[in-house]
Design a protein around this motif. Structure first.
Motif, short mmCIF file in Angstrom:
data_model
loop_
_atom_site.label_atom_id
_atom_site.label_comp_id
_atom_site.label_asym_id
_atom_site.label_seq_id
_atom_site.Cartn_x
_atom_site.Cartn_y
_atom_site.Cartn_z
N CYS A 171 -10.25 -4.45 -1.17
CA CYS A 171 -9.91 -3.33 -0.27
C CYS A 171 -10.54 -2.05 -0.78
O CYS A 171 -10.57 -1.81 -1.98
CB CYS A 171 -8.39 -3.18 -0.21
SG CYS A 171 -7.89 -1.86 0.91
N LYS A 173 -9.58 1.01 0.74
CA LYS A 173 -8.87 2.12 1.36
C LYS A 173 -8.21 3.06 0.34
O LYS A 173 -8.01 4.22 0.64
CB LYS A 173 -7.79 1.59 2.33
CG LYS A 173 -8.28 0.80 3.51
CD LYS A 173 -9.39 1.45 4.28
CE LYS A 173 -9.01 2.76 4.94
NZ LYS A 173 -10.15 3.31 5.71
N PHE A 174 -7.82 2.56 -0.79
CA PHE A 174 -7.18 3.39 -1.82
C PHE A 174 -6.02 4.21 -1.25
O PHE A 174 -5.97 5.43 -1.42
CB PHE A 174 -8.20 4.28 -2.54
CG PHE A 174 -9.08 3.49 -3.47
CD1 PHE A 174 -8.64 3.17 -4.76
CD2 PHE A 174 -10.32 3.03 -3.05
CE1 PHE A 174 -9.44 2.41 -5.61
CE2 PHE A 174 -11.12 2.27 -3.89
CZ PHE A 174 -10.68 1.97 -5.17
N CYS A 175 -5.12 3.56 -0.55
CA CYS A 175 -3.87 4.22 -0.20
C CYS A 175 -3.23 4.61 -1.54
O CYS A 175 -3.25 3.80 -2.49
CB CYS A 175 -2.97 3.27 0.58
SG CYS A 175 -3.77 2.69 2.09
N TYR A 177 -0.47 4.77 -2.95
CA TYR A 177 0.64 4.05 -3.59
C TYR A 177 0.24 2.64 -4.04
O TYR A 177 1.02 1.94 -4.66
CB TYR A 177 1.81 3.92 -2.60
CG TYR A 177 1.38 3.38 -1.26
CD1 TYR A 177 1.21 2.02 -1.07
CD2 TYR A 177 1.08 4.23 -0.19
CE1 TYR A 177 0.76 1.51 0.14
CE2 TYR A 177 0.63 3.73 1.02
CZ TYR A 177 0.47 2.38 1.17
OH TYR A 177 0.01 1.88 2.36
N CYS A 178 -0.96 2.18 -3.71
CA CYS A 178 -1.24 0.75 -3.71
C CYS A 178 -2.15 0.28 -4.86
O CYS A 178 -3.18 0.90 -5.14
CB CYS A 178 -1.88 0.38 -2.37
SG CYS A 178 -2.13 -1.39 -2.19
N VAL A 180 -3.69 -2.70 -4.89
CA VAL A 180 -4.61 -3.77 -4.48
C VAL A 180 -6.09 -3.45 -4.74
O VAL A 180 -6.83 -4.29 -5.26
CB VAL A 180 -4.35 -4.18 -3.01
CG1 VAL A 180 -5.45 -5.10 -2.48
CG2 VAL A 180 -3.00 -4.88 -2.90
N PRO A 181 -6.58 -2.23 -4.41
CA PRO A 181 -8.00 -1.96 -4.66
C PRO A 181 -8.36 -2.12 -6.15
O PRO A 181 -9.50 -2.42 -6.48
CB PRO A 181 -8.19 -0.51 -4.21
CG PRO A 181 -7.09 -0.29 -3.21
CD PRO A 181 -5.93 -1.09 -3.73
N GLN A 215 -7.19 -7.71 3.67
CA GLN A 215 -6.24 -6.59 3.55
C GLN A 215 -6.47 -5.63 4.71
O GLN A 215 -5.54 -4.98 5.17
CB GLN A 215 -6.44 -5.84 2.22
CG GLN A 215 -6.43 -6.72 0.99
CD GLN A 215 -5.08 -7.28 0.66
OE1 GLN A 215 -4.06 -6.83 1.20
NE2 GLN A 215 -5.03 -8.28 -0.19
N THR A 216 -7.73 -5.53 5.15
CA THR A 216 -8.08 -4.68 6.29
C THR A 216 -9.02 -5.53 7.15
O THR A 216 -10.21 -5.29 7.22
CB THR A 216 -8.79 -3.40 5.81
OG1 THR A 216 -9.88 -3.80 4.97
CG2 THR A 216 -7.89 -2.49 5.01
N PHE A 262 -5.88 -2.68 9.86
CA PHE A 262 -5.70 -1.29 9.42
C PHE A 262 -5.77 -0.40 10.65
O PHE A 262 -6.68 -0.54 11.47
CB PHE A 262 -6.80 -0.92 8.41
CG PHE A 262 -6.51 0.37 7.71
CD1 PHE A 262 -5.60 0.41 6.66
CD2 PHE A 262 -7.09 1.56 8.14
CE1 PHE A 262 -5.30 1.61 6.04
CE2 PHE A 262 -6.79 2.76 7.51
CZ PHE A 262 -5.90 2.79 6.46
N GLN A 289 3.32 2.35 7.88
CA GLN A 289 3.83 2.84 6.58
C GLN A 289 4.76 4.04 6.71
O GLN A 289 5.77 4.10 6.02
CB GLN A 289 2.70 3.19 5.57
CG GLN A 289 1.62 2.13 5.40
CD GLN A 289 2.11 0.81 4.84
OE1 GLN A 289 3.29 0.61 4.59
NE2 GLN A 289 1.20 -0.15 4.66
N ARG A 301 -3.77 7.65 4.36
CA ARG A 301 -3.89 6.58 5.35
C ARG A 301 -4.96 6.87 6.41
O ARG A 301 -5.43 5.96 7.09
CB ARG A 301 -2.54 6.32 6.03
CG ARG A 301 -1.51 5.68 5.12
CD ARG A 301 -1.81 4.25 4.76
NE ARG A 301 -1.62 3.34 5.88
CZ ARG A 301 -1.81 2.01 5.81
NH1 ARG A 301 -2.22 1.45 4.68
NH2 ARG A 301 -1.64 1.25 6.86
FE1 SF4 Z 1 -5.65 -1.50 0.97
FE2 SF4 Z 1 -3.44 -2.12 2.35
FE3 SF4 Z 1 -3.26 -1.34 -0.22
FE4 SF4 Z 1 -3.94 0.45 1.67
S1 SF4 Z 1 -1.96 -0.65 1.51
S2 SF4 Z 1 -4.94 0.17 -0.34
S3 SF4 Z 1 -5.13 -0.83 3.08
S4 SF4 Z 1 -4.25 -3.19 0.53
#
Ligand code: SF4
Ligand code: 5AD
Length: 524
Positions: A171, A173-175, A177-178, A180-181, A215-216, A262, A289, A301
């Protein structure tokens, strides 16, 4: 040969990773067991999205430390996001852990395991935030991870006729709070040919429902150079193109789904392809969210509450029978009552089929933890979580009740309470997991993630007979079965066990809370 116990936490990506890893290790002669005490190797495929998921794994690892003291040859491995996030620090802190493998390195797992078994020394394979992959995977044959996806075997009954195909890894996006990236690395779109080949193999093996994962997922785009008459040309495949090609190539596949979308850059082209191709499921998991523009900005976002709701309206106009699912985070830093009210209003306006509600959990390494103190008290987070869950449950009841008297087609997954290894959740002993598989809900606690219990009245009226049927008691050749609609609603009905794996038209007769009851059209 060694017995392996593998437990999976987290999202569908992890479920798929576990399936691929099991296939790979089984092919090498390892056996899998559901009894941890009968295993010589214990693997946890972990999730880092919220602290709770990590705590569960840490407590299991704590228990295993005691066991390993008396059984030093026991091999303990942590794979997936937590391995990647914590890295070698974990090996130092928990010396009884033998093996760490990040989600981007799973093709190396058999070699790591072999090395542990031979040398008895700790082993790890982590990306360390640097991906060894290019943006698009052209050199498929050189990429072990790609080969892992392509090497899968599929068992229709065990998998409830459903399978996941990863189309986008990572991913970008670098939200704020996340994690995952950081744990899954940058976004990479797989080659359309590899995806088409994988889908073809799955359908040939009896798969009836394919879910494309990313993820997106709507950001899928693949570019490759092809030789054309006038010289080399660039071929670009968008997500809408891919959906269309899969639908065309697989006329015998009754259902094609995708997760997770997304909300920014969701083009009408995707909606048009859905509208024109009814075998693409009428279901969009599209997390908002928050409903507060201020919080959405702090989350990075890239959309507003208004543009989000406009997208849902656009989608409803183009695909009238579409159902939505959402994710919401309550208690993000600085969230006021007024901010929370906007989220509540957004959930009411969206009329989600289901919404996964999470309390904000500060995660190491993310921008949010660095920038904003976690200043919403836990009790207030819980209060907002419970309140939003009530709002969503009410909507879900209403939507389910609207189905009464209607005929819907379900993909029959088999007797209810029967758990395959595959994608779907099922009705188990009075619990309906409403979850339509959010990107991070497997193994999550009930707190707001959408699991409900049937009320006592319904339980008394319905469950005794159902329990009997679940336990295999045959009632005139019929058992209690479950199936899913195109909008991913779980429907319970009676029928012969042979209905498993069939598309069955059913007429909805009642909706009690989250559970929908139906009769097979034309009787059985
Ligand atoms: Fe990526 Fe989803 Fe995490 Fe945002 S919430 S960084 S879109 S995985
Ligand atoms: N705290 C709470 N919820 C989170 N999610 C992701 N990161 C966090 C976090 N730090 C939720 C989001 C996402 C879902 C998979 O998990 O709602 O969509």
């Amino acid at each position: 040969m060694k017995n392996i116990y593998l437990e999976t936490f987290g999202c569908q990506m992890n479920v798929l990773d576990s399936e691929l890893v099991s296939g790979q290790l089984s092919a090498l002669g390892y056996r899998f067991t559901s009894d941890i005490n009968a295993a010589q190797v214990v693997l946890y495929n972990t999730c880092s999205v919220r602290e709770l998921s990590e705590q569960k794994v840490l407590s299991r690892l704590g228990r295993l430390k005691i066991r390993k003291a008396g059984q030093p040859e026991l091999v303990i491995g942590v794979i997936g996001c937590m391995a990647e996030r914590d890295g070698v620090r974990m090996l130092r802190r928990l010396p009884h852990v033998d093996l760490l493998c990040g989600p981007g390195e799973l093709d190396q797992l058999p070699a790591l395991l072999e090395n542990v078994l031979v040398t008895g020394k700790q082993q790890h394979a982590l990306a360390g935030n640097t991906s060894r992959r290019t943006h698009t995977l052209e050199a498929v044959e050189e990429d072990g991870l790609e080969l892992l996806d392509l090497s899968r075997s599929f068992s229709p009954v065990e998998s409830k006729f459903q399978a996941y195909i990863r189309i986008v890894r990572g991913c970008n996006k670098f939200c704020t709070y996340c994690v995952v990236p950081y744990t899954r690395g940058p976004e990479v779109s797989r080659s359309p040919q590899a995806i088409l080949d994988e889908a073809r193999k799955l359908v040939d093996a009896g798969c009836l429902e394919i879910t494309l994962l990313g993820q997106t997922v709507n950001h899928y785009v693949h570019e490759e150079t092809i030789s054309a008459a006038g010289g080399p040309a660039l071929r670009r495949t968008t997500f809408a193109d891919l959906l269309y090609r899969l639908h065309e190539l697989l006329p015998e596949l009754p259902r094609l789904r995708f997760l997770t979308s997304f909300p920014a850059d969701f083009g009408d082209d995707i909606l048009q392809v859905m509208a024109q191709n009814p075998r693409i499921c009428r279901y969009l998991h599209i997390p908002a969210q928050s409903g507060s523009d201020r919080i959405l900005k702090m989350m990075n976002r890239g959309y507003t509450c208004e543009s989000y709701l406009e997208l849902l309206e656009r989608a409803r106009n183009i695909v009238p029978d579409i159902a939505f699912a959402g994710d919401a985070i309550v208690g993000f830093p600085t969230e006021t009552d007024a901010d929370y009210q906007t989220t509540r209003e957004l959930v009411q306006a969206a009329r989600y089929k289901n919404c996964f509600i999470f309390k904000y959990s500060p995660r190491p390494g993310t921008l949010a933890i660095k920038r904003y103190p976690d200043d919403v008290p836990e009790a207030l987070k819980r209060e907002r979580n419970n309140d939003l869950l009530k709002v969503q449950n009410q909507i879900c009841h209403e939507l389910n009740r609207q189905l009464v008297g209607k005929t819907v087609t379900v993909l029959c997954e088999g007797p209810s309470g029967w758990e395959g290894t595959g994608a779907a959740d099922s009705v188990i002993a009075g619990h309906t997991t409403v979850a339509a598989r959010p990107m991070a809900a497997v193994g999550e606690a009930v707190g707001g993630s959408g699991t409900v219990e049937l009320g006592p009245r319904l339980a008394a009226a319905f469950l005794p007979a159902a329990d009997k049927r679940r336990q295999g008691a045959v009632d005139g050749g019929r058992v209690q079965l479950t199936g899913r609609t195109t909008a991913d609603q779980i429907v319970v009905f009676d029928g012969p066990p042979e209905m498993r794996g069939k598309m069955v038209p059913v007429r909805v007769k009642a909706a009690h809370g989250m559970t929908i009851f139906a009769d097979v059209v034309g009787g059985v």
